[in-house]
Design a protein around this motif. Structure first.
Motif, PDB file in Angstrom:
ATOM      1  N   ALA A 206      64.913  74.849  95.756  1.00  0.00           N
ATOM      2  CA  ALA A 206      65.412  74.456  94.363  1.00  0.00           C
ATOM      3  C   ALA A 206      64.560  75.383  93.401  1.00  0.00           C
ATOM      4  N   GLN A 207      63.571  75.617  93.992  1.00  0.00           N
ATOM      5  CA  GLN A 207      62.378  76.499  93.176  1.00  0.00           C
ATOM      6  C   GLN A 207      62.654  78.107  92.771  1.00  0.00           C
ATOM      7  N   GLN A 208      63.483  78.093  94.192  1.00  0.00           N
ATOM      8  CA  GLN A 208      63.751  79.524  94.472  1.00  0.00           C
ATOM      9  C   GLN A 208      65.078  80.012  93.836  1.00  0.00           C
ATOM     10  N   GLY A 209      65.589  78.390  93.529  1.00  0.00           N
ATOM     11  CA  GLY A 209      66.856  78.690  93.031  1.00  0.00           C
ATOM     12  C   GLY A 209      66.716  78.690  90.977  1.00  0.00           C
ATOM     13  N   GLU A 210      65.741  78.222  91.134  1.00  0.00           N
ATOM     14  CA  GLU A 210      65.292  78.147  89.781  1.00  0.00           C
ATOM     15  C   GLU A 210      65.086  79.281  89.213  1.00  0.00           C
ATOM     16  N   ALA A 211      64.527  79.801  89.743  1.00  0.00           N
ATOM     17  CA  ALA A 211      63.889  81.450  89.523  1.00  0.00           C
ATOM     18  C   ALA A 211      65.195  81.686  89.492  1.00  0.00           C
ATOM     19  N   LEU A 212      66.132  81.975  90.846  1.00  0.00           N
ATOM     20  CA  LEU A 212      67.722  82.923  90.098  1.00  0.00           C
ATOM     21  C   LEU A 212      68.020  82.778  89.064  1.00  0.00           C
ATOM     22  N   PHE A 213      68.428  81.232  88.997  1.00  0.00           N
ATOM     23  CA  PHE A 213      69.018  81.054  87.672  1.00  0.00           C
ATOM     24  C   PHE A 213      68.395  81.693  86.794  1.00  0.00           C
ATOM     25  N   LYS A 214      67.381  82.205  86.292  1.00  0.00           N
ATOM     26  CA  LYS A 214      66.957  83.191  85.072  1.00  0.00           C
ATOM     27  C   LYS A 214      67.265  84.294  85.699  1.00  0.00           C
ATOM     28  N   SER A 215      66.992  84.409  86.828  1.00  0.00           N
ATOM     29  CA  SER A 215      66.771  86.396  87.058  1.00  0.00           C
ATOM     30  C   SER A 215      67.790  87.312  87.149  1.00  0.00           C
ATOM     31  N   LYS A 216      69.123  86.368  87.630  1.00  0.00           N
ATOM     32  CA  LYS A 216      70.764  86.996  88.426  1.00  0.00           C
ATOM     33  C   LYS A 216      71.515  86.208  86.826  1.00  0.00           C
ATOM     34  N   THR A 217      70.610  86.440  86.252  1.00  0.00           N
ATOM     35  CA  THR A 217      71.740  85.599  84.791  1.00  0.00           C
ATOM     36  C   THR A 217      72.541  85.198  84.708  1.00  0.00           C
ATOM     37  N   CYS A 218      72.081  83.813  85.285  1.00  0.00           N
ATOM     38  CA  CYS A 218      73.213  82.655  85.128  1.00  0.00           C
ATOM     39  C   CYS A 218      72.961  82.325  83.668  1.00  0.00           C
ATOM     40  N   SER A 219      71.608  81.937  83.753  1.00  0.00           N
ATOM     41  CA  SER A 219      71.609  81.466  82.652  1.00  0.00           C
ATOM     42  C   SER A 219      72.122  82.172  81.127  1.00  0.00           C
ATOM     43  N   THR A 220      72.466  83.116  80.939  1.00  0.00           N
ATOM     44  CA  THR A 220      73.665  83.832  80.133  1.00  0.00           C
ATOM     45  C   THR A 220      74.527  83.010  79.670  1.00  0.00           C
ATOM     46  N   CYS A 221      75.282  82.889  80.237  1.00  0.00           N
ATOM     47  CA  CYS A 221      76.677  81.507  80.304  1.00  0.00           C
ATOM     48  C   CYS A 221      77.102  80.521  80.466  1.00  0.00           C
ATOM     49  N   HIS A 222      75.521  80.024  81.069  1.00  0.00           N
ATOM     50  CA  HIS A 222      75.095  78.876  82.151  1.00  0.00           C
ATOM     51  C   HIS A 222      74.218  77.998  81.881  1.00  0.00           C
ATOM     52  N   ALA A 223      74.473  76.779  81.557  1.00  0.00           N
ATOM     53  CA  ALA A 223      73.136  75.749  81.598  1.00  0.00           C
ATOM     54  C   ALA A 223      73.659  74.263  80.877  1.00  0.00           C
ATOM     55  N   PHE A 224      72.625  73.170  82.083  1.00  0.00           N
ATOM     56  CA  PHE A 224      72.566  72.281  81.554  1.00  0.00           C
ATOM     57  C   PHE A 224      72.481  70.970  80.562  1.00  0.00           C
ATOM     58  N   GLY A 225      73.740  70.427  80.875  1.00  0.00           N
ATOM     59  CA  GLY A 225      73.912  69.806  80.057  1.00  0.00           C
ATOM     60  C   GLY A 225      74.200  70.118  77.500  1.00  0.00           C
ATOM     61  N   ILE A 226      74.650  71.554  77.627  1.00  0.00           N
ATOM     62  CA  ILE A 226      75.426  72.943  76.457  1.00  0.00           C
ATOM     63  C   ILE A 226      76.291  73.689  77.504  1.00  0.00           C
ATOM     64  N   ARG A 227      76.510  73.505  76.802  1.00  0.00           N
ATOM     65  CA  ARG A 227      77.731  74.818  76.986  1.00  0.00           C
ATOM     66  C   ARG A 227      77.335  76.052  76.577  1.00  0.00           C
ATOM     67  N   ILE A 228      77.470  76.848  77.064  1.00  0.00           N
ATOM     68  CA  ILE A 228      77.079  78.890  76.558  1.00  0.00           C
ATOM     69  C   ILE A 228      78.686  79.256  76.135  1.00  0.00           C
ATOM     70  N   THR A 229      78.804  79.743  77.232  1.00  0.00           N
ATOM     71  CA  THR A 229      79.817  80.924  77.435  1.00  0.00           C
ATOM     72  C   THR A 229      80.927  80.348  78.810  1.00  0.00           C
ATOM     73  N   GLY A 230      79.979  80.238  79.838  1.00  0.00           N
ATOM     74  CA  GLY A 230      80.503  79.462  80.800  1.00  0.00           C
ATOM     75  C   GLY A 230      80.781  77.707  80.782  1.00  0.00           C
ATOM     76  N   PRO A 231      81.572  77.332  81.857  1.00  0.00           N
ATOM     77  CA  PRO A 231      81.533  75.639  81.668  1.00  0.00           C
ATOM     78  C   PRO A 231      79.257  75.387  81.946  1.00  0.00           C
ATOM     79  N   ASP A 232      79.572  74.151  81.099  1.00  0.00           N
ATOM     80  CA  ASP A 232      78.373  73.359  80.654  1.00  0.00           C
ATOM     81  C   ASP A 232      77.995  72.806  82.356  1.00  0.00           C
ATOM     82  N   LEU A 233      76.552  72.960  82.821  1.00  0.00           N
ATOM     83  CA  LEU A 233      76.567  72.867  84.530  1.00  0.00           C
ATOM     84  C   LEU A 233      76.102  71.144  84.520  1.00  0.00           C
ATOM     85  N   ALA A 234      75.998  69.963  83.536  1.00  0.00           N
ATOM     86  CA  ALA A 234      75.653  69.128  84.034  1.00  0.00           C
ATOM     87  C   ALA A 234      76.546  68.051  84.503  1.00  0.00           C
TER      88      ALA A 234
END
Length: 159
Positions: free
Chosen positions: A54-82
């Motif tokens: 999970a710690q590795q995944g958190e770093a990847l979520f940022k470095s692989k730009t997942c956070s550009t389209c996704h978040a937890f609890g809010i919709r950005i461009t892609g689906p809300d991941l909550a």
């Protein structure tokens, strides 16, 4: 030329509005009705969280730009991941991360999500171990949201 540009913009806006799901909450609507051979069995959230991954995944979520389209609890461009780990199996999530282009062609859930959000998830060329780490991060985030009382039936249901 200007007329063509305006027409193209108008079509793009119409498609994006049509893809917004008619007011349904994220995680509901079209994707809730489709089934997939990759989404059978237990939901990802049913397995304990591997905190190291999970710690590795958190770093990847940022470095692989997942956070550009996704978040937890809010919709950005892609689906809300909550709640995604309550809605989807780990296998489906992994396939979606590793082969998003193939999934939108072959998988009913992925195809309906593309219709709803009108944005193709890019293939980030993840390795299987990276996808697994991202799944563990999503499981941890869902457990945190659950503990805070922020997961509801609306974002945990809908296979």
């Amino acid at each position: 030329m200007r007329g063509w540009v305006m027409l193209t913009i108008g079509v793009a806006v119409a498609l994006s509005l049509a893809g917004c799901g008619g007011g349904a909450k994220d995680g509901e609507g079209p994707a809730a009705s489709a089934t997939s051979p990759h989404d059978t069995g237990p939901r990802a959230a049913e397995a304990p969280v591997d905190e190291t991954l999970a710690q590795q995944g958190e770093a990847l979520f940022k470095s692989k730009t997942c956070s550009t389209c996704h978040a937890f609890g809010i919709r950005i461009t892609g689906p809300d991941l909550a709640g995604v780990t309550h809605r989807r199996s780990a296998e489906w999530m992994e396939q979606q991360m590793l082969h998003p282009d193939v999934m939108t062609k072959e998988d009913p859930i992925s195809r309906e999500l593309l219709g709803k959000y009108a944005v193709q998830m890019p293939n980030l060329m993840l390795k299987p171990e990276e996808a697994k780490a991202l799944i563990e991060y999503a499981k941890r985030k869902d457990k945190e949201l659950e503990a805070a009382g922020k997961l509801t039936a609306a974002n945990t249901q809908g296979r």
